[in-house]
Design an enzyme around this catalytic site. Structure first.
Site, PDB file in Angstrom:
ATOM      1  N   SER A  32       0.840  -1.203   0.000  1.00 13.30           N
ATOM      2  CA  SER A  32       0.000   0.000   0.000  1.00 13.30           C
ATOM      3  C   SER A  32       0.871   1.248   0.000  1.00 13.30           C
ATOM      4  CB  SER A  32      -0.864  -0.019   1.260  1.00 13.30           C
ATOM      5  OG  SER A  32      -1.445   1.235   1.468  1.00 13.30           O
TER       6      SER A  32
ATOM      7  N   TYR B 138      -2.382  -1.697  10.772  1.00  7.61           N
ATOM      8  CA  TYR B 138      -2.597  -2.132   9.386  1.00  7.61           C
ATOM      9  C   TYR B 138      -1.390  -1.729   8.525  1.00  7.61           C
ATOM     10  CZ  TYR B 138      -3.940  -1.467   4.535  1.00  7.61           C
ATOM     11  OH  TYR B 138      -3.936  -1.458   3.155  1.00  7.61           O
TER      12      TYR B 138
ATOM     13  N   LYS C  26       1.782  -4.004   6.467  1.00 11.31           N
ATOM     14  CA  LYS C  26       2.213  -3.871   5.066  1.00 11.31           C
ATOM     15  C   LYS C  26       3.723  -3.619   5.003  1.00 11.31           C
ATOM     16  CE  LYS C  26      -1.666  -4.775   3.319  1.00 11.31           C
ATOM     17  NZ  LYS C  26      -1.849  -6.090   2.676  1.00 11.31           N
TER      18      LYS C  26
END
Ligand code: UD1
Length: 337
Positions: free
Chosen positions: A124, A149, A153
């Protein structure tokens, strides 16, 4: 070639299944339907004209994963299966680390055991945090993540970089900017659970009368109209980038390969520009008001996509208007569900 698509019933996964099949690959889905719905499979069947094989399965299950890779004669893996809600990741960090990183480790172990080397990872643009400048290139520094989150990543990329250096793997990490839209058939699209936290699903639900007015999170940012700038990319363009990344990985001859690519349109749009564009394509004013800034939002980020163009031979083909038209068509088809 048989390609395993973990999270293949999800938003980006299901569109990538279509792009893979259109490109002549045989996609095989693994999904536990924890954040997706089996109705997606019927949509895929309608679009493709055949039933895509699907294993209902948690990617953290090593023996099961090994069995699927073997039985389905898998040549490459595209790994979407992960939790993706920024807010929830702060409430349930263990679940996020276990699911997002545990499934990654399990898959890599199983791939190495089966001698499978091609691996595409969903990363991302969140890895850039608030970039010093935009458009942002892949060389821009990775900033400390502000959410669990985001951390999964960043850590995922680091794990892959280190594993690829030691083991015979060819890994492409794709840094998504803001995916929106739906397949033009409106047979598949995004299915957010509860109140959407992402902009476009909220906009389409508000336009359909399912939500009250959109709250625009802040209009006092140092941007052209005071609202945040993002790089919105049509989900079918994003899906096609996975096919390009897979082909790139297959072509690579060196056995220890890791690289990262930005997947965006290369253009930045403010929240208000997106709202105005939506009003134009839907033909109706969208109810909205200006609210406070949302904690953790970056001011502006959009992609430099030169590397993806040069090395993957990929660039976006669809406009913001098309993406919003497709998102709106999908919402109208969903009705009030
Ligand atoms: C962020 C992450 C992205 C991650 C995604 C997961 C960044 C730059 N991006 O996307 O990597 O995959 O979360 O959810 O960190 N907005 C409103 N009102 C709303 C909803 C959103 O004004 O009701 C605004 C936001 O402030 C933002 C823009 O719309 O400026 C886009 O927001 P959203 O769709 O949530 O995506 P990001 O936060 O950019």
């Amino acid at each position: 070639m048989n390609i395993l698509v973990t999270g293949g019933a999800g938003f980006i996964g299901s569109h990538t299944v279509v792009a893979l099949a259109n490109a002549g690959f045989n996609p095989i889905i693994v999904d536990d339907f924890s954040n997706s719905e089996p109705t997606v499979l019927a949509g895929l069947k309608n679009i493709l004209g055949y039933e895509v094989p699907c294993h209902i399965f948690d990617c953290n299950n090593y023996p099961g994963m090994l069995q699927i890779l073997r039985d389905e004669k898998i040549s490459g893996v595209i790994h979407f299966a992960a939790f993706k809600a920024v807010g929830e990741s702060m409430q349930e960090p263990l679940a996020y680390y276990r699911n997002n990183l545990g499934s990654l480790l399990t898959l890599l172990d199983a791939m190495l055991a089966e001698g499978i080397s091609n691996f595409i990872f969903s990363s991302s643009c969140t890895v850039y945090g608030e970039p010093d400048t935009s458009p942002v290139t892949e060389k821009a520094p990775v900033k400390p993540a502000t959410s669990v989150y985001g951390q999964t990543k960043q850590m995922g990329e680091e794990i892959l970089r280190n594993v690829a250096a030691a083991k015979p793997l060819k890994i492409v990490a794709l840094r998504y900017f803001n995916p929106i839209g739906a397949h033009p058939s409106a047979l598949i699209g995004e299915l957010p659970r509860g109140v959407p936290s992402n902009l476009v699903p909220f906009v389409t639900q508000a336009a359909a009368g399912l939500r009250d007015a959109l709250t625009i999170f802040g209009d006092d940012y140092p941007t052209s109209d005071g609202t945040c700038v993002r790089d919105y990319i049509h989900v079918m363009d994003l899906a096609e980038a996975h096919v390009a990344a897979l082909r790139h990985s297959i072509k690579i001859v060196e056995s220890n390969f890791f690289d990262t690519f930005n997947l965006g349109s290369g253009k930045g749009n403010t929240v208000l520009e997106l709202v105005r564009t939506f009003e134009k394509i839907s033909g109706h004013p969208l109810p909205y008001h200006i609210g406070a800034r949302r904690k953790g939002d970056v001011i502006a980020v959009w992609a430099d996509v030169q590397k993806s163009y040069d090395l993957l031979g990929w660039h976006t083909k669809r406009s913001l208007e098309e993406a919003l038209e497709d998102a709106w068509r999908w919402q109208q088809r969903l009705g009030d569900r």
